[in-house]
Scaffold this motif. Structure first.
Motif, PDB file in Angstrom:
ATOM      1  N   ALA A   3       0.691  -1.185  -0.026  1.00 18.61           N
ATOM      2  CA  ALA A   3       0.164  -0.022  -0.084  1.00 18.61           C
ATOM      3  C   ALA A   3       0.883   1.314  -0.069  1.00 18.61           C
ATOM      4  O   ALA A   3       1.902   1.308   0.573  1.00 18.61           O
ATOM      5  CB  ALA A   3      -0.910   0.124   1.399  1.00 18.61           C
ATOM      6  N   THR A   4       0.308   2.387  -0.752  1.00 20.15           N
ATOM      7  CA  THR A   4       1.064   3.490  -0.837  1.00 20.15           C
ATOM      8  C   THR A   4       0.212   4.971  -0.068  1.00 20.15           C
ATOM      9  O   THR A   4      -0.776   4.701  -0.075  1.00 20.15           O
ATOM     10  CB  THR A   4       1.464   3.920  -2.471  1.00 20.15           C
ATOM     11  OG1 THR A   4       0.175   4.030  -2.856  1.00 20.15           O
ATOM     12  CG2 THR A   4       2.287   2.869  -2.828  1.00 20.15           C
ATOM     13  N   SER A  10       5.586   3.740  -0.314  1.00 19.12           N
ATOM     14  CA  SER A  10       5.068   2.492   0.308  1.00 19.12           C
ATOM     15  C   SER A  10       5.352   2.552   1.733  1.00 19.12           C
ATOM     16  O   SER A  10       6.258   3.169   2.264  1.00 19.12           O
ATOM     17  CB  SER A  10       5.500   1.218  -0.192  1.00 19.12           C
ATOM     18  OG  SER A  10       7.009   0.892   0.043  1.00 19.12           O
ATOM     19  N   GLN A  11       4.674   1.837   2.536  1.00 22.47           N
ATOM     20  CA  GLN A  11       4.924   1.545   3.916  1.00 22.47           C
ATOM     21  C   GLN A  11       6.687   1.064   4.192  1.00 22.47           C
ATOM     22  O   GLN A  11       7.152   1.449   4.977  1.00 22.47           O
ATOM     23  CB  GLN A  11       3.980   0.470   4.614  1.00 22.47           C
ATOM     24  CG  GLN A  11       4.242   0.234   5.989  1.00 22.47           C
ATOM     25  CD  GLN A  11       3.717   1.311   7.080  1.00 22.47           C
ATOM     26  OE1 GLN A  11       3.152   2.290   6.598  1.00 22.47           O
ATOM     27  NE2 GLN A  11       4.354   1.493   8.185  1.00 22.47           N
ATOM     28  N   ASP A  13       8.935   1.561   2.224  1.00 22.27           N
ATOM     29  CA  ASP A  13       9.961   2.756   1.817  1.00 22.27           C
ATOM     30  C   ASP A  13      10.087   3.537   3.140  1.00 22.27           C
ATOM     31  O   ASP A  13      11.093   4.043   3.536  1.00 22.27           O
ATOM     32  CB  ASP A  13       9.374   3.704   0.801  1.00 22.27           C
ATOM     33  CG  ASP A  13       9.066   3.157  -0.603  1.00 22.27           C
ATOM     34  OD1 ASP A  13      10.096   2.223  -0.819  1.00 22.27           O
ATOM     35  OD2 ASP A  13       8.493   3.472  -1.402  1.00 22.27           O
ATOM     36  N   LEU A  14       8.677   4.014   3.774  1.00 23.42           N
ATOM     37  CA  LEU A  14       8.875   4.786   4.771  1.00 23.42           C
ATOM     38  C   LEU A  14       9.489   4.288   5.984  1.00 23.42           C
ATOM     39  O   LEU A  14      10.554   4.969   6.407  1.00 23.42           O
ATOM     40  CB  LEU A  14       7.474   5.337   5.234  1.00 23.42           C
ATOM     41  CG  LEU A  14       7.236   6.265   6.281  1.00 23.42           C
ATOM     42  CD1 LEU A  14       7.798   7.563   5.653  1.00 23.42           C
ATOM     43  CD2 LEU A  14       5.881   6.320   6.715  1.00 23.42           C
ATOM     44  N   VAL A  15       9.315   3.029   6.218  1.00 21.74           N
ATOM     45  CA  VAL A  15       9.938   2.471   7.366  1.00 21.74           C
ATOM     46  C   VAL A  15      11.536   2.282   7.122  1.00 21.74           C
ATOM     47  O   VAL A  15      12.150   2.545   8.096  1.00 21.74           O
ATOM     48  CB  VAL A  15       9.246   1.080   7.933  1.00 21.74           C
ATOM     49  CG1 VAL A  15       9.980   0.274   9.029  1.00 21.74           C
ATOM     50  CG2 VAL A  15       7.648   1.231   8.200  1.00 21.74           C
ATOM     51  N   VAL A  16      11.826   1.751   5.952  1.00 24.90           N
ATOM     52  CA  VAL A  16      13.283   1.589   5.917  1.00 24.90           C
ATOM     53  C   VAL A  16      13.883   2.711   5.979  1.00 24.90           C
ATOM     54  O   VAL A  16      15.069   2.834   6.528  1.00 24.90           O
ATOM     55  CB  VAL A  16      13.329   0.615   4.557  1.00 24.90           C
ATOM     56  CG1 VAL A  16      15.003   0.656   4.457  1.00 24.90           C
ATOM     57  CG2 VAL A  16      12.611  -0.749   4.851  1.00 24.90           C
ATOM     58  N   ASN A  17      13.454   3.915   5.234  1.00 23.73           N
ATOM     59  CA  ASN A  17      14.153   5.060   5.267  1.00 23.73           C
ATOM     60  C   ASN A  17      14.211   5.697   6.433  1.00 23.73           C
ATOM     61  O   ASN A  17      15.163   6.479   6.733  1.00 23.73           O
ATOM     62  CB  ASN A  17      13.665   5.998   4.140  1.00 23.73           C
ATOM     63  CG  ASN A  17      14.180   5.376   2.647  1.00 23.73           C
ATOM     64  OD1 ASN A  17      15.435   5.734   2.442  1.00 23.73           O
ATOM     65  ND2 ASN A  17      13.162   4.884   1.815  1.00 23.73           N
ATOM     66  N   GLU A  43       8.649 -10.059   1.146  1.00 21.56           N
ATOM     67  CA  GLU A  43       8.613  -9.127   0.109  1.00 21.56           C
ATOM     68  C   GLU A  43       9.309  -7.802   0.658  1.00 21.56           C
ATOM     69  O   GLU A  43      10.022  -7.254  -0.237  1.00 21.56           O
ATOM     70  CB  GLU A  43       7.060  -8.494   0.190  1.00 21.56           C
ATOM     71  CG  GLU A  43       6.877  -7.339  -0.688  1.00 21.56           C
ATOM     72  CD  GLU A  43       5.515  -6.861  -0.945  1.00 21.56           C
ATOM     73  OE1 GLU A  43       5.185  -5.534  -1.291  1.00 21.56           O
ATOM     74  OE2 GLU A  43       4.316  -7.343  -0.299  1.00 21.56           O
ATOM     75  N   VAL A  44       9.439  -7.532   1.998  1.00 25.28           N
ATOM     76  CA  VAL A  44      10.233  -6.635   2.614  1.00 25.28           C
ATOM     77  C   VAL A  44      11.722  -6.770   1.976  1.00 25.28           C
ATOM     78  O   VAL A  44      12.476  -5.968   1.690  1.00 25.28           O
ATOM     79  CB  VAL A  44      10.219  -6.220   4.037  1.00 25.28           C
ATOM     80  CG1 VAL A  44      11.393  -5.483   4.525  1.00 25.28           C
ATOM     81  CG2 VAL A  44       8.864  -5.848   4.075  1.00 25.28           C
TER      82      VAL A  44
END
Length: 142
Positions: A3-4, A10-11, A13-17, A43-44
């Protein structure tokens, strides 16, 4: 799982960054990761492996990231990322190694991405993931 948000991130993208930029702790990232299904975790791992490749990680980044991750240097994910060139395929590891793989990948990505933000993207970056707003906790601090 992918989900974006309204800005297209995406979730994952956000969490990792956020973890890479120290806007979220590694332990918070691991807690988020651990709450996902095995398919979500795979997937992550695939996506973060892609981020690491795009950041052009080096074996030296691998060693520095492994040291930060808290994962033993002899663990499969640590050995894979420290090879020259680094090996990927973390989502194909046994499921009981997924958390270690996540810790290693995120920490190595953080090392490489920080270097890139300080060199290639310094003062001229259009990457939205390099311009994350502070978390609500940081915004409240004096």
């Amino acid at each position: 799982m992918t989900a974006t948000s309204a800005d297209g991130r995406s979730q994952i993208d956000l969490v990792v960054n956020e973890v890479a930029q120290e806007l979220r702790t590694l332990d918070d990232g691991v807690a988020w990761f651990s709450g996902l299904s095995l398919a979500g975790q795979r997937e992550v791992l695939q996506q973060v492996g892609g981020y690491a490749m795009q950041a052009h990680i080096t074996a030296a980044d691998g060693r520095t990231g492994v040291a930060r991750s808290g994962v033993k240097p002899t663990a499969n994910p640590s050995v894979m990322i420290c090879m020259d060139p680094p090996r990927y395929g973390f989502s194909r590891l046994p499921a009981d190694e997924y958390v270690k793989a996540f810790r290693v990948l995120v920490c190595v990505f953080a090392v490489a991405d920080t270097r890139r933000r300080q060199t290639y993207c310094k003062n001229a970056c259009g990457h939205p993931w390099h311009n994350l707003p502070p978390t609500s906790e940081e915004a409240e601090q004096p």
